[in-house]
Design a protein around this motif. Structure first.
Motif, PDB file in Angstrom:
ATOM      1  N   GLN A 149       0.856  -1.180   0.000  1.00 52.54           N
ATOM      2  CA  GLN A 149       0.000   0.000   0.000  1.00 52.54           C
ATOM      3  C   GLN A 149       0.894   1.232   0.000  1.00 52.54           C
ATOM      4  O   GLN A 149       2.041   1.192   0.456  1.00 52.54           O
ATOM      5  N   TYR A 150       0.365   2.330  -0.557  1.00 52.56           N
ATOM      6  CA  TYR A 150       1.161   3.553  -0.627  1.00 52.56           C
ATOM      7  C   TYR A 150       0.235   4.742  -0.858  1.00 52.56           C
ATOM      8  O   TYR A 150      -0.936   4.589  -1.244  1.00 52.56           O
ATOM      9  N   ASP A 151       0.783   5.946  -0.625  1.00 49.65           N
ATOM     10  CA  ASP A 151       0.071   7.191  -0.913  1.00 49.65           C
ATOM     11  C   ASP A 151       0.457   7.651  -2.318  1.00 49.65           C
ATOM     12  O   ASP A 151       1.603   7.480  -2.755  1.00 49.65           O
ATOM     13  N   LYS A 152      -0.507   8.264  -2.998  1.00 49.38           N
ATOM     14  CA  LYS A 152      -0.277   8.705  -4.365  1.00 49.38           C
ATOM     15  C   LYS A 152      -0.847  10.108  -4.541  1.00 49.38           C
ATOM     16  O   LYS A 152      -2.001  10.365  -4.220  1.00 49.38           O
ATOM     17  N   GLU A 179      -5.584  18.386  -9.078  1.00 50.20           N
ATOM     18  CA  GLU A 179      -4.831  17.641  -8.079  1.00 50.20           C
ATOM     19  C   GLU A 179      -5.695  16.508  -7.526  1.00 50.20           C
ATOM     20  O   GLU A 179      -6.885  16.689  -7.278  1.00 50.20           O
ATOM     21  N   VAL A 180      -5.076  15.356  -7.323  1.00 49.93           N
ATOM     22  CA  VAL A 180      -5.775  14.202  -6.751  1.00 49.93           C
ATOM     23  C   VAL A 180      -4.850  13.531  -5.742  1.00 49.93           C
ATOM     24  O   VAL A 180      -3.676  13.262  -6.042  1.00 49.93           O
ATOM     25  N   PHE A 181      -5.387  13.264  -4.554  1.00 47.44           N
ATOM     26  CA  PHE A 181      -4.650  12.484  -3.552  1.00 47.44           C
ATOM     27  C   PHE A 181      -5.423  11.209  -3.279  1.00 47.44           C
ATOM     28  O   PHE A 181      -6.647  11.241  -3.085  1.00 47.44           O
ATOM     29  N   SER A 182      -4.712  10.075  -3.282  1.00 43.39           N
ATOM     30  CA  SER A 182      -5.379   8.792  -3.074  1.00 43.39           C
ATOM     31  C   SER A 182      -4.467   7.829  -2.331  1.00 43.39           C
ATOM     32  O   SER A 182      -3.262   8.056  -2.215  1.00 43.39           O
ATOM     33  N   LYS A 183      -5.057   6.761  -1.853  1.00 43.92           N
ATOM     34  CA  LYS A 183      -4.322   5.657  -1.236  1.00 43.92           C
ATOM     35  C   LYS A 183      -4.566   4.401  -2.072  1.00 43.92           C
ATOM     36  O   LYS A 183      -5.712   4.087  -2.399  1.00 43.92           O
ATOM     37  N   ALA A 184      -3.468   3.722  -2.418  1.00 46.35           N
ATOM     38  CA  ALA A 184      -3.555   2.533  -3.264  1.00 46.35           C
ATOM     39  C   ALA A 184      -3.195   1.298  -2.444  1.00 46.35           C
ATOM     40  O   ALA A 184      -2.320   1.345  -1.564  1.00 46.35           O
ATOM     41  N   TYR A 185      -3.882   0.193  -2.753  1.00 53.88           N
ATOM     42  CA  TYR A 185      -3.680  -1.068  -2.046  1.00 53.88           C
ATOM     43  C   TYR A 185      -3.584  -2.193  -3.074  1.00 53.88           C
ATOM     44  O   TYR A 185      -4.212  -2.128  -4.144  1.00 53.88           O
ATOM     45  N   GLY A 186      -2.808  -3.225  -2.750  1.00 53.75           N
ATOM     46  CA  GLY A 186      -2.714  -4.372  -3.640  1.00 53.75           C
ATOM     47  C   GLY A 186      -2.324  -5.629  -2.906  1.00 53.75           C
ATOM     48  O   GLY A 186      -1.671  -5.579  -1.855  1.00 53.75           O
ATOM     49  N   ASP A 187      -2.763  -6.764  -3.454  1.00 59.54           N
ATOM     50  CA  ASP A 187      -2.431  -8.069  -2.891  1.00 59.54           C
ATOM     51  C   ASP A 187      -1.985  -8.955  -4.046  1.00 59.54           C
ATOM     52  O   ASP A 187      -2.790  -9.324  -4.905  1.00 59.54           O
ATOM     53  N   LEU A 193      -3.708 -12.537  -3.991  1.00 62.39           N
ATOM     54  CA  LEU A 193      -5.102 -12.542  -4.434  1.00 62.39           C
ATOM     55  C   LEU A 193      -5.269 -11.950  -5.823  1.00 62.39           C
ATOM     56  O   LEU A 193      -6.352 -12.055  -6.413  1.00 62.39           O
ATOM     57  N   ASP A 194      -4.209 -11.310  -6.328  1.00 64.70           N
ATOM     58  CA  ASP A 194      -4.268 -10.596  -7.602  1.00 64.70           C
ATOM     59  C   ASP A 194      -5.386  -9.551  -7.574  1.00 64.70           C
ATOM     60  O   ASP A 194      -6.203  -9.462  -8.495  1.00 64.70           O
ATOM     61  N   GLU A 195      -5.401  -8.771  -6.503  1.00 62.04           N
ATOM     62  CA  GLU A 195      -6.411  -7.730  -6.326  1.00 62.04           C
ATOM     63  C   GLU A 195      -5.720  -6.402  -6.072  1.00 62.04           C
ATOM     64  O   GLU A 195      -4.622  -6.347  -5.501  1.00 62.04           O
ATOM     65  N   SER A 196      -6.359  -5.325  -6.478  1.00 58.86           N
ATOM     66  CA  SER A 196      -5.851  -3.987  -6.207  1.00 58.86           C
ATOM     67  C   SER A 196      -6.999  -2.999  -6.240  1.00 58.86           C
ATOM     68  O   SER A 196      -8.051  -3.258  -6.845  1.00 58.86           O
ATOM     69  N   LYS A 197      -6.812  -1.875  -5.577  1.00 52.89           N
ATOM     70  CA  LYS A 197      -7.806  -0.805  -5.641  1.00 52.89           C
ATOM     71  C   LYS A 197      -7.146   0.503  -5.239  1.00 52.89           C
ATOM     72  O   LYS A 197      -6.078   0.528  -4.619  1.00 52.89           O
ATOM     73  N   GLU A 198      -7.821   1.601  -5.610  1.00 53.60           N
ATOM     74  CA  GLU A 198      -7.326   2.927  -5.277  1.00 53.60           C
ATOM     75  C   GLU A 198      -8.479   3.759  -4.741  1.00 53.60           C
ATOM     76  O   GLU A 198      -9.496   3.914  -5.411  1.00 53.60           O
ATOM     77  N   TYR A 224       1.501  23.272 -23.123  1.00 59.56           N
ATOM     78  CA  TYR A 224       2.132  22.209 -22.362  1.00 59.56           C
ATOM     79  C   TYR A 224       1.060  21.424 -21.604  1.00 59.56           C
ATOM     80  O   TYR A 224       0.154  22.001 -21.008  1.00 59.56           O
ATOM     81  N   GLY A 225       1.181  20.112 -21.644  1.00 57.14           N
ATOM     82  CA  GLY A 225       0.415  19.273 -20.736  1.00 57.14           C
ATOM     83  C   GLY A 225       1.400  18.559 -19.838  1.00 57.14           C
ATOM     84  O   GLY A 225       2.317  17.874 -20.317  1.00 57.14           O
ATOM     85  N   LYS A 226       1.278  18.743 -18.529  1.00 53.44           N
ATOM     86  CA  LYS A 226       2.257  18.174 -17.609  1.00 53.44           C
ATOM     87  C   LYS A 226       1.550  17.344 -16.538  1.00 53.44           C
ATOM     88  O   LYS A 226       0.549  17.771 -15.964  1.00 53.44           O
ATOM     89  N   ARG A 227       2.063  16.148 -16.322  1.00 51.97           N
ATOM     90  CA  ARG A 227       1.541  15.325 -15.228  1.00 51.97           C
ATOM     91  C   ARG A 227       2.687  14.927 -14.319  1.00 51.97           C
ATOM     92  O   ARG A 227       3.705  14.400 -14.778  1.00 51.97           O
ATOM     93  N   THR A 228       2.513  15.183 -13.039  1.00 54.10           N
ATOM     94  CA  THR A 228       3.492  14.790 -12.023  1.00 54.10           C
ATOM     95  C   THR A 228       2.803  13.866 -11.031  1.00 54.10           C
ATOM     96  O   THR A 228       1.757  14.221 -10.473  1.00 54.10           O
ATOM     97  N   THR A 229       3.366  12.684 -10.830  1.00 51.73           N
ATOM     98  CA  THR A 229       2.818  11.734  -9.862  1.00 51.73           C
ATOM     99  C   THR A 229       3.901  11.383  -8.863  1.00 51.73           C
ATOM    100  O   THR A 229       5.014  10.997  -9.248  1.00 51.73           O
ATOM    101  N   VAL A 230       3.595  11.541  -7.578  1.00 46.15           N
ATOM    102  CA  VAL A 230       4.547  11.271  -6.510  1.00 46.15           C
ATOM    103  C   VAL A 230       3.992  10.154  -5.632  1.00 46.15           C
ATOM    104  O   VAL A 230       2.799  10.153  -5.283  1.00 46.15           O
ATOM    105  N   TYR A 231       4.854   9.201  -5.281  1.00 46.08           N
ATOM    106  CA  TYR A 231       4.468   8.042  -4.467  1.00 46.08           C
ATOM    107  C   TYR A 231       5.261   8.082  -3.165  1.00 46.08           C
ATOM    108  O   TYR A 231       6.457   8.360  -3.157  1.00 46.08           O
ATOM    109  N   ASP A 232       4.584   7.755  -2.056  1.00 46.40           N
ATOM    110  CA  ASP A 232       5.266   7.812  -0.761  1.00 46.40           C
ATOM    111  C   ASP A 232       4.546   6.910   0.233  1.00 46.40           C
ATOM    112  O   ASP A 232       3.458   6.386  -0.040  1.00 46.40           O
ATOM    113  N   ASN A 233       5.185   6.766   1.406  1.00 44.79           N
ATOM    114  CA  ASN A 233       4.620   6.002   2.527  1.00 44.79           C
ATOM    115  C   ASN A 233       4.272   4.565   2.140  1.00 44.79           C
ATOM    116  O   ASN A 233       3.181   4.054   2.411  1.00 44.79           O
ATOM    117  N   TYR A 234       5.216   3.922   1.468  1.00 46.32           N
ATOM    118  CA  TYR A 234       5.030   2.513   1.123  1.00 46.32           C
ATOM    119  C   TYR A 234       4.983   1.656   2.387  1.00 46.32           C
ATOM    120  O   TYR A 234       5.766   1.844   3.312  1.00 46.32           O
TER     121      TYR A 234
END
Length: 831
Positions: A140-143, A191-199, A202-207, A359-369
């Motif tokens: 799991q991590y923050d996105k 801007e979007v802040f989310s938490k992602a999870y995966g197993d 089980l081959d499962e994931s969600k955000e 310009y179209g710019k996308r920045t994605t930062v991942y943290d708190n794994y």
């Protein structure tokens, strides 16, 4: 719709303090540009490579006084930097005759044998599925994701132009791109802040999306859908990376050795990990490829840092430049996890260096794994509601605590800037113009009403002559729980008024329980689809085509009423149960007859069909992604398959209905990405009607007498040339996206795209149904003895907007007025 949104968005859109900035051109002794040369600040891993014209731009928050420039076959250069800002440098590389110990010099196209870079690449392939989050049972991590659009190449002429008169204040907060060195003005941010999870077991994931905030065109759902689709997720370890509806070969692909040249350039410690530096660049021009370099660890063979830049010769429209960089952090001494993903796209009508664009710019930062924290399978099934109003109303404290990367001064000012702009009359005029042309509707906010759509105002056919149409719909917001929509039309030839009206109401947002109904009384060209029309608002292009091939006189008067109940019990699985009552008659009886034998008629023949049907439809679209939660949603991807199963029961006697029958139909449509060879569209459809029905209720093999290329039709068939009660059809269309033309020197620069098509249909028609419709004045034929088939060759991207197809008929050339050959085309904006 998204193909229309982009060029209009681009048309409308027509100094961060860094310590070191450099730009210039790298040439050889003859003055020719050196493409793909390596440019690096000395004693750092901050660098770039020159473009096809030998040009480069680079900046850093750190101060450097020496620039290193090198390329295979040339002596490396150390260039002093006399100041913090050094623009328009001219760097000349001298050919090198020296070969150092244990260093192999490669020139031009690189060998695939005895190349240490390719040996490393093979080890990356072997390890790519055991790196990152795949090494753990659960993760799991923050996105945090930030998408921004900026008007670029700002100069004094643009600032003083009439377009921005009265809006000069927007230029107070300009910034400079660290990638291109161009001045730009931010105009949109999301801007979007989310938490992602995966197993992984089980081959499962969600955000779970916890916060969303935007400014700019925040209420225009068509533009929002375009942005979502434009910046879809990707994994650099995949063989192909999809951007702008195109598949680019990844430099880490297993097919990369046939697409790229690889050079082992350097090695050093990065974050206490010994890494190799590999430079790559394309073997051929005009293919969907990148240039750049990456750093890879010497033991795990995981990527530590990578940058990708689309080559300017790539066969892609409206995009001048694409730059991607990803950084990975090391945890537990051996696990490389994605830390930051940055993508910049430079959209422009022209690829010239000084052309203005967006310009179209996308920045994605991942943290708190976090890892190995098991959760039950039910946890992954209970997805959060991304459209919960709370998500869109987070306060400043929430964003201060959860922004994984702070906004700079200019980005922070976008929200205030757009709020101010919305009060400027000229800006509102520009915005409304773009909105009308993108959606097709004129917004009247004070009435909560949209007028349109503007693209269906004018039409023409043999029955109505010149036709004018006007319509409207309710629109309180992009997530309305109900919507009313209607139109009226008038034909100057038949002097009759036509209309259509529809109502939809979403009763339950979670299950997508919806009721809908409406009525349409109009003239329609039936037979453009093997399935009967139940649309009370839509109209085929053949019904209003100004130019057609042959006689376009097989038109039908239709009076259609519908009522439907629909729900989505599972994601992307819809169930619809409904009823229709239709009255059908010929719009031009002298040329086209729907007559059938009717023992109850005084003359034994009837010319009008009245029919009441009950129908059940199941639609499954695995992988489909949408935005919005109202009565209407927008698709944000087009790579999903569609499976449809329909059952129709016709009732005799109810509401004076004429026929008792049953109809079963199934179709399967699937787009296939064939690696770097382009995209294949396929459709398989089968159906059968049980019981005796007249011509108006049979399945007509969809011909096409217009000059437009229409997928799922047969362009060399006339309307009603083949009629069936049992059928099976297939359609294949493959777009090579210029893969073949890019190998031909004469055609390479035109960026044309080759398209081939193959389609066929088999059908049968019972003697009972032939006899029932014997009074009609057209022959009833079915392709029973042999499969009817066609093939086509097309060229797309002509002047970036046109497509031309040459269509050939494979058989049944003995049919009356059979067309062995036809030319069709289409136009539109696409990448």
């Amino acid at each position: 719709m998204k193909k229309i949104v982009f060029p209009l968005f681009l048309f409308f859109s027509c100094f961060a303090i860094s310590q070191s900035k450099v730009s210039g051109v790298v040439v050889d002794e003859l003055g020719d540009p050196v493409a793909f040369a390596n440019v690096l600040f000395k004693n750092s891993v901050e660098g770039t490579i020159t473009n096809d014209n030998g040009r480069f731009y680079m900046e850093s928050d750190n101060t450097y006084d020496i620039l290193l420039v090198s390329f295979i076959g040339y002596a490396p250069q150390e260039i002093p930097l006399p100041s913090k800002v050094n623009y328009d440098m001219n760097i000349v590389l001298q050919e090198s005759n020296e070969q150092l110990d244990e260093v192999v010099i490669y020139v031009g196209k690189q060998s695939k044998k005895n190349n240490p870079a390719i040996d490393i690449l093979k080890k990356i392939w072997a390890k790519k599925r055991v790196n990152g989050v795949y090494k753990f049972k659960q993760y799991q991590y923050d996105k945090y994701e930030k998408v921004e659009f900026d008007l670029n190449t700002i100069d004094s002429a643009l600032m003083k132009s009439k377009i921005f008169k009265g809006m000069e204040f927007v230029f107070q907060d300009l910034d400079t791109s660290r990638i291109t060195g161009k001045t730009y003005l931010p105009i949109f941010i999301n801007e979007v802040f989310s938490k992602a999870y995966g197993d992984n077991l089980l081959d499962e994931s969600k955000e779970d999306i916890l916060g969303s905030k935007n400014s700019g065109f925040s209420n225009n759902q068509a533009i929002t859908a375009f942005v979502e689709d434009l910046y879809s997720d990707y994994d650099i370890y995949d063989n192909y990376l999809k951007f702008f509806d195109k598949s680019f070969t990844s430099p880490l692909s297993k097919t990369g050795i046939d697409t790229y040249n690889y050079v082992l350039s350097d090695s050093t410690f990065i974050d206490n990990k010994w890494c190799y530096n590999i430079i790559y660049y394309p073997r051929r021009k005009n293919e969907l490829t990148f240039k750049g370099d990456f750093w890879v660890n010497d033991s795990t063979f995981a990527i530590k840092k990578i940058n990708l830049e689309v080559t300017k010769s790539a066969n892609i429209n409206w995009v001048k430049e694409v730059y991607i960089e990803q950084d990975f952090e090391v945890v537990s001494d051996s696990v490389f996890l994605l830390k930051r993903d940055y993508m910049l796209s430079d959209f422009s009508f022209s690829k010239k260096e000084k052309s203005k664009g967006l310009y179209g710019k996308r920045t994605t930062v991942y943290d708190n794994y976090k890892f190995d924290i098991p959760k039950p399978k039910s946890f992954y099934k209970n997805e959060s509601d991304p459209f919960d109003p709370i998500v869109f109303s987070r306060d400043s404290t929430f964003w201060k605590n959860n922004r994984l990367e702070k906004l700079n001064k200019e980005e922070s000012g976008i929200y205030k800037l757009l709020d101010t702009l919305k009060t400027v009359p000229k800006f509102k005029t520009y915005y409304n113009l773009v909105s009308v042309m993108a959606s097709g509707y004129v917004e009247i906010d004070k009435w909560n009403l949209d007028i349109g759509d503007v693209y269906s105002v004018f039409g023409y056919n043999d029955a109505e002559g010149v036709r004018l149409r006007g319509g409207a719909r309710t629109y309180f917001g992009q997530n309305d729980p109900w919507r009313l929509e209607g139109y009226m039309a008038y034909g100057f030839g038949d002097r009759k008024v036509k209309h259509g009206f529809s109502a939809k109401w979403l009763l339950d947002r979670k299950s997508r329980l919806m009721i809908s109904g409406g009525n349409r009384r109009d003239i329609e060209q039936l037979g453009l689809s093997l399935t009967s029309t139940n649309d009370v608002l839509g109209r085929s292009i053949a019904s209003s085509s100004v130019v057609t091939v042959g006689n376009n006189d097989r038109l039908t008067n239709i009076n259609l009423s519908t009522f439907n109940v629909e729900m989505e019990p599972l994601t992307n699985f819809r169930i619809r149960v409904g009823s229709t009552f239709r009255t059908l008659s010929s719009a031009l009886p002298n040329a086209f007859s729907l007559d059938y034998l009717d023992p109850t008629s005084p003359i034994g023949v009837s010319s009008e069909i009245k029919q009441f049907d009950i129908n059940t439809t199941l639609v499954y679209t695995p992988g489909k992604k949408t935005i919005g939660y109202g009565v209407e949603r927008y698709d944000i991807n087009d790579d999903y398959s569609t499976l449809l199963l329909s059952y129709t029961k016709g009732l005799d006697g109810f509401m004076e209905s004429d026929f008792e029958y049953e109809k079963l139909q199934f179709s399967y449509s699937q787009p296939w990405q064939i690696g770097g060879m382009g995209r294949l569209f396929s459709t398989v459809e089968v159906g059968k009607t049980f019981g005796a029905v007249p011509l108006g209720l049979l399945n007509v093999v969809p011909g096409n007498q217009t000059l437009f290329t229409l997928y799922n039709t047969f362009p060399n068939l006339d309307f009603y040339e083949f009629v069936t009660d049992t059928y099976a059809s297939v359609h294949f269309e493959h777009n090579f996206n210029g893969r073949l033309f890019s190998r031909i020197p004469v055609l390479r620069k035109l960026n044309l795209r080759e398209i081939i098509g193959l389609r066929g249909v088999w059908g049968d028609l019972s003697e009972e149904n032939i006899l029932l419709s014997s009074p009609t004045n057209i022959p009833l034929l079915a392709p029973t003895d042999k499969i009817y088939w066609e093939y086509s060759f097309g060229v797309g991207n002509i002047f970036k907007i046109f497509r031309l197809d040459l269509n050939f008929r494979g058989n049944y050339l003995e049919n009356p007025n059979a067309r062995p050959f036809s030319v069709t085309g289409s136009f539109g904006f696409s990448f």
